[in-house]
Design a protein around this motif. Structure first.
Motif, PDB file in Angstrom:
ATOM      1  N   ARG A  11      -7.868  17.637  55.286  1.00 20.71           N
ATOM      2  CA  ARG A  11      -6.571  17.714  54.608  1.00 20.71           C
ATOM      3  C   ARG A  11      -5.921  16.330  54.606  1.00 20.71           C
ATOM      4  O   ARG A  11      -5.523  15.828  55.648  1.00 20.71           O
ATOM      5  N   LEU A  12      -5.855  15.722  53.431  1.00 20.85           N
ATOM      6  CA  LEU A  12      -5.235  14.415  53.285  1.00 20.85           C
ATOM      7  C   LEU A  12      -3.971  14.538  52.433  1.00 20.85           C
ATOM      8  O   LEU A  12      -3.970  15.213  51.398  1.00 20.85           O
ATOM      9  N   TYR A  13      -2.915  13.887  52.872  1.00 21.21           N
ATOM     10  CA  TYR A  13      -1.627  13.931  52.186  1.00 21.21           C
ATOM     11  C   TYR A  13      -1.209  12.518  51.786  1.00 21.21           C
ATOM     12  O   TYR A  13      -1.525  11.538  52.475  1.00 21.21           O
ATOM     13  N   LEU A  14      -0.460  12.419  50.700  1.00 24.14           N
ATOM     14  CA  LEU A  14       0.204  11.186  50.318  1.00 24.14           C
ATOM     15  C   LEU A  14       1.695  11.360  50.571  1.00 24.14           C
ATOM     16  O   LEU A  14       2.251  12.437  50.308  1.00 24.14           O
ATOM     17  N   ALA A  15       2.339  10.328  51.068  1.00 22.75           N
ATOM     18  CA  ALA A  15       3.775  10.414  51.354  1.00 22.75           C
ATOM     19  C   ALA A  15       4.429   9.070  51.109  1.00 22.75           C
ATOM     20  O   ALA A  15       3.835   8.009  51.332  1.00 22.75           O
ATOM     21  N   ILE A  16       5.662   9.117  50.635  1.00 21.12           N
ATOM     22  CA  ILE A  16       6.504   7.925  50.561  1.00 21.12           C
ATOM     23  C   ILE A  16       7.483   8.022  51.724  1.00 21.12           C
ATOM     24  O   ILE A  16       8.183   9.034  51.873  1.00 21.12           O
ATOM     25  N   PHE A  41     -11.848  18.866  47.074  1.00 18.13           N
ATOM     26  CA  PHE A  41     -11.061  18.773  45.857  1.00 18.13           C
ATOM     27  C   PHE A  41      -9.931  17.762  46.044  1.00 18.13           C
ATOM     28  O   PHE A  41      -9.439  17.558  47.151  1.00 18.13           O
ATOM     29  N   SER A  42      -9.526  17.145  44.930  1.00 16.81           N
ATOM     30  CA  SER A  42      -8.391  16.221  44.974  1.00 16.81           C
ATOM     31  C   SER A  42      -7.565  16.389  43.712  1.00 16.81           C
ATOM     32  O   SER A  42      -8.103  16.691  42.639  1.00 16.81           O
ATOM     33  N   VAL A  43      -6.255  16.236  43.859  1.00 16.93           N
ATOM     34  CA  VAL A  43      -5.343  16.323  42.713  1.00 16.93           C
ATOM     35  C   VAL A  43      -4.316  15.196  42.809  1.00 16.93           C
ATOM     36  O   VAL A  43      -3.921  14.788  43.909  1.00 16.93           O
ATOM     37  N   GLU A  44      -3.906  14.708  41.645  1.00 13.75           N
ATOM     38  CA  GLU A  44      -2.897  13.659  41.595  1.00 13.75           C
ATOM     39  C   GLU A  44      -1.524  14.229  41.959  1.00 13.75           C
ATOM     40  O   GLU A  44      -1.251  15.416  41.739  1.00 13.75           O
ATOM     41  N   ALA A  90      -3.035  15.959  48.781  1.00  7.80           N
ATOM     42  CA  ALA A  90      -3.860  15.380  47.720  1.00  7.80           C
ATOM     43  C   ALA A  90      -5.336  15.759  47.804  1.00  7.80           C
ATOM     44  O   ALA A  90      -6.010  15.863  46.779  1.00  7.80           O
ATOM     45  N   VAL A  91      -5.863  15.943  49.013  1.00  5.14           N
ATOM     46  CA  VAL A  91      -7.291  16.219  49.194  1.00  5.14           C
ATOM     47  C   VAL A  91      -7.467  17.403  50.141  1.00  5.14           C
ATOM     48  O   VAL A  91      -6.801  17.485  51.176  1.00  5.14           O
ATOM     49  N   LEU A  92      -8.369  18.307  49.768  1.00  4.62           N
ATOM     50  CA  LEU A  92      -8.675  19.467  50.601  1.00  4.62           C
ATOM     51  C   LEU A  92     -10.181  19.679  50.610  1.00  4.62           C
ATOM     52  O   LEU A  92     -10.817  19.750  49.548  1.00  4.62           O
TER      53      LEU A  92
END
Length: 306
Positions: free
Chosen positions: A167-172, A283-286, A268-270
C-alpha cells in the motif's frame, strides 16, 4: 456476534463513559451512552448512569451487540472499478466518499454503491460493511480491495495481518525535509484529550509508516508513504507527529493551508495475492484532478534539491 469486555478499574474518579472510552477505544462516547442506557454496560453487575464516577476495584462489563438496526440499501452510484474477478474488486474511491455506513453516514457510501454493482460481497460480522477488509478516510482518495466471498475475505485479511500486501500513498505535507526518507515507528491510540482524534500514545497499538520525499516546494513537500500497519488515520497522525502535517487536514493540520476538500492524501498503489490463484496483483491510479493541479502549481515554485 456480540463483543464482550470485562474491565477492572485500577483507580477511581473518572466518569463511566470516559473510563470505558479509554479502555475500549473503538467505541465512541455516543455509542457508549447508548449502551449504558440500554443496560449493556454494568458496574458490579448493576446498571449505572453515564455520569457515574468509577471507583477503584469496580467490575465493569461491556456488551457491544452488532448494529443490526442499520439497514444497508443498494444505491445506483457510479464506481471506478479498476479490477474485478470472482473473488475481489479493486475500486478507486473518490475523495469525499465514506467507505461504509456508520452513525452520521447511513447512506451514499462505497458499500451502498457496491451492493448495487454486485450481490456477491463477503458478509461482515457487523453486517454494515460487507466486502470491506480495510478502509481509507472519507477525504482520502484511491485504491481499496473488496472481498466478494468468505474465502477472499479470509485471505485478504490474513495478508493485511502478515503485512505482505503493498500500500503506497501520495501526500502533500507542510514543511521541508533534510532527509530523503525515513521510518516512523510510534504507537497510535485514541487521543485522551479529543475523542475525535487519534494520537501517538504510550499504550497505543503498534504503527509503522515509511516515507520517501519526492519533491519539495516553498513550505510544502510531496511524499510517498508505505504502510506497514493500518491504524486509523495512521499517515495523518504520524506525519503530524514528526512536524509535517498533511496539507488540508481538518483534524491534524494547521488552518493556514492549501485550498481543497480535505487532506491531500491518495492511495496510489495497491498490491496483494489473488485469494484463489496466489498470483500477485498490483494496481496504480493517478491522484484526483485537484491533487494534480495543486502539485502543478507548487512545482512552479519548486525548491531545488542541494
Amino acid at each position: 456476534m456480540t463483543a464482550h469486555y470485562d474491565l477492572t478499574a485500577a483507580k477511581g474518579g473518572v466518569r463511566l463513559d470516559k473510563y470505558v472510552a479509554e479502555q475500549v477505544t473503538e467505541l465512541s462516547r455516543t455509542r457508549i451512552k447508548e449502551l449504558v442506557q440500554a443496560g449493556k454496560i454494568l458496574v458490579n453487575g448493576k446498571q449505572a448512569k453515564v455520569a457515574y464516577k468509577v471507583e477503584a476495584g469496580d467490575q465493569i462489563s461491556v456488551d457491544v451487540p452488532p448494529l443490526e438496526a442499520l439497514q444497508v440499501e443498494a444505491e445506483n452510484i457510479p464506481l471506478d472499478i479498476v479490477y474485478e474477478d470472482e473473488d475481489v474488486i479493486v475500486v478507486n474511491k473518490p475523495q469525499g466518499m465514506v467507505v461504509h455506513p456508520a452513525a452520521g453516514h447511513p447512506d451514499h457510501t462505497l458499500v451502498n454503491a457496491l451492493l448495487y454493482h454486485t450481490k456477491d460481497l463477503a458478509a461482515s460480522p457487523e453486517g454494515f460493511r460487507p466486502g470491506i477488509v480495510h478502509r481509507i478516510d472519507k477525504d482520502t482518495s484511491g485504491l481499496l480491495m473488496v472481498a466478494k466471498n468468505a474465502k477472499a475475505r479470509e485471505s485478504l485479511e490474513a495478508q493485511l495481518a502478515a503485512k505482505s500486501n503493498k500500500r503506497l500513498y501520495l501526500a502533500i505535507v507542510h514543511g521541508n525535509f533534510s532527509e530523503e526518507a525515513g521510518t516512523i515507528d510510534a504507537p497510535i491510540g485514541r487521543n485522551p484529550r479529543d475523542r475525535k482524534q487519534m494520537a501517538v500514545v504510550e499504550n497505543g497499538k503498534p504503527a509503522v509508516t515509511h516515507f520517501k520525499v519526492l519533491e519539495q516546494y516553498p513550505g510544502y513537500s510531496l511524499i510517498q508513504c508505505q504502510l506497514e500497519t493500518g491504524r486509523t488515520h495512521q499517515i495523518r497522525v504520524h506525519m503530524d507527529y514528526i512536524g509535517h502535517p498533511l496539507a488540508g487536514d481538518p483534524l491534524y493540520g494547521p488552518r493556514k493551508t492549501l485550498p481543497g476538500a480535505g487532506q491531500f492524501l491518495h492511495a496510489a498503489v495497491l498490491g496483494f495475492k489473488q485469494p484463489t490463484s496466489g498470483k500477485w496483483l498490483e494496481f496504480s491510479v493517478e491522484p484526483p484532478k485537484l491533487f494534480q493541479d495543486t502539485v502543478a502549481e507548487l512545482r512552479k515554485k519548486r525548491v531545488k534539491q542541494a
